[in-house]
Write a protein that holds these residues in place. Structure first.
Motif, PDB file in Angstrom:
ATOM      1  N   VAL A  73       0.641  -1.196   0.105  1.00 65.62           N
ATOM      2  CA  VAL A  73       0.025   0.026  -0.137  1.00 65.62           C
ATOM      3  C   VAL A  73       0.789   1.463   0.030  1.00 65.62           C
ATOM      4  CG1 VAL A  73      -1.704   1.332   1.128  1.00 65.62           C
ATOM      5  CG2 VAL A  73      -1.637  -1.169   0.993  1.00 65.62           C
ATOM      6  N   ASP A  74       1.977   1.333   0.729  1.00 68.44           N
ATOM      7  CA  ASP A  74       2.863   2.413   0.706  1.00 68.44           C
ATOM      8  C   ASP A  74       4.211   2.016   1.352  1.00 68.44           C
ATOM      9  OD1 ASP A  74       2.515   2.019   3.590  1.00 68.44           O
ATOM     10  OD2 ASP A  74       1.132   3.636   3.975  1.00 68.44           O
ATOM     11  N   ALA A  75       4.996   2.943   1.577  1.00 64.55           N
ATOM     12  CA  ALA A  75       6.516   2.695   1.925  1.00 64.55           C
ATOM     13  C   ALA A  75       6.670   2.153   3.353  1.00 64.55           C
ATOM     14  CB  ALA A  75       7.230   3.926   1.769  1.00 64.55           C
ATOM     15  N   ALA A  76       5.717   2.471   4.206  1.00 60.70           N
ATOM     16  CA  ALA A  76       5.648   2.153   5.586  1.00 60.70           C
ATOM     17  C   ALA A  76       5.498   0.688   5.451  1.00 60.70           C
ATOM     18  CB  ALA A  76       4.800   3.004   6.672  1.00 60.70           C
ATOM     19  N   HIS A  77       4.461   0.155   4.713  1.00 62.44           N
ATOM     20  CA  HIS A  77       4.205  -1.226   4.748  1.00 62.44           C
ATOM     21  C   HIS A  77       5.268  -1.997   4.115  1.00 62.44           C
ATOM     22  CE1 HIS A  77      -0.028  -0.040   5.433  1.00 62.44           C
ATOM     23  NE2 HIS A  77      -0.242  -1.235   5.992  1.00 62.44           N
ATOM     24  N   LEU A  78       5.820  -1.528   3.080  1.00 64.18           N
ATOM     25  CA  LEU A  78       6.955  -2.148   2.678  1.00 64.18           C
ATOM     26  C   LEU A  78       8.257  -2.330   3.673  1.00 64.18           C
ATOM     27  CD1 LEU A  78       8.759  -3.522   0.211  1.00 64.18           C
ATOM     28  CD2 LEU A  78       9.489  -1.114  -0.378  1.00 64.18           C
TER      29      LEU A  78
END
Length: 194
Positions: A73-78
């Motif tokens: 979903v976003d960089a935080a999830h990655l």
């Protein structure tokens, strides 16, 4: 790198952009290495490098993006996924090295009687060494045979001088003279076949 630019790189990464993959790796690599280094026990520091763990995880992540169609979903999830994957890979590597570490022990702590025997010379090496010894004795006057025998036992020039009553310089001169004689005997005569 800002979260917004990481989100943009993530979009490119999800679409298969190789340059974006490299930039994302460079952005997360220092953080992931810290994750590994914080948990790396001192006894494993010589066996395991944090970059090896991170690169191994990254190779699997790229494969997941390309083959399995992973999306975040976003960089935080990655980032959360990468941290979790890195920790799991690190634990796997620790387990691989634990067995070897349990079997490892310092040679300084080992009883010398339990050490394996030193490599014995091959028969041809023993014959060559004996032949060389006989040639050295033949070239050396009988009065100097004791010096040769002491040197063969591994004594230093000082120890040989002490035992023979000669000066250290005399012992050195006798051994050098013998070495020169051996070298002359080893050289082929001019015009003779080699």
């Amino acid at each position: 790198m800002s979260p917004r630019s990481l989100d943009m790189l993530l979009e490119k990464l999800c679409s298969g952009d190789a340059a974006a993959a490299e930039q994302v790796f460079l952005a997360y690599e220092p953080y992931l290495r810290k994750v590994v280094r914080r948990q790396l026990p001192p006894r494993l520091r010589t066996k395991l490098d944090s970059i090896d763990v991170v690169q191994s995880v990254w190779a699997d992540v790229l494969q997941g993006f390309r083959s399995a169609g992973w999306r975040f979903v976003d960089a935080a999830h990655l980032r959360a996924f990468l941290v979790k994957a890195t920790r799991h890979r690190f634990i796997d590597r620790i387990r691989q090295h634990e067995k070897a570490l349990k079997l490892e022990r310092s040679i300084a702590c080992t009883d010398p009687e339990q050490l394996p025997p030193a490599r014995q010379p091959r028969p041809s090496e023993a014959v060559q060494a004996d032949d060389l010894w006989q040639r050295m004795l033949a070239l050396c006057p009988p009065a100097h045979h004791e010096i040769l025998q002491l040197k063969r036992q591994g004594l230093t020039l000082v120890e040989i001088a002490r035992r023979t009553g000669l000066h250290e310089g005399s012992v050195r001169r006798i051994l050098r003279q013998l070495a020169r004689q051996m070298a002359v005997k080893q050289q082929p005569l001019p015009g003779s076949p080699s």
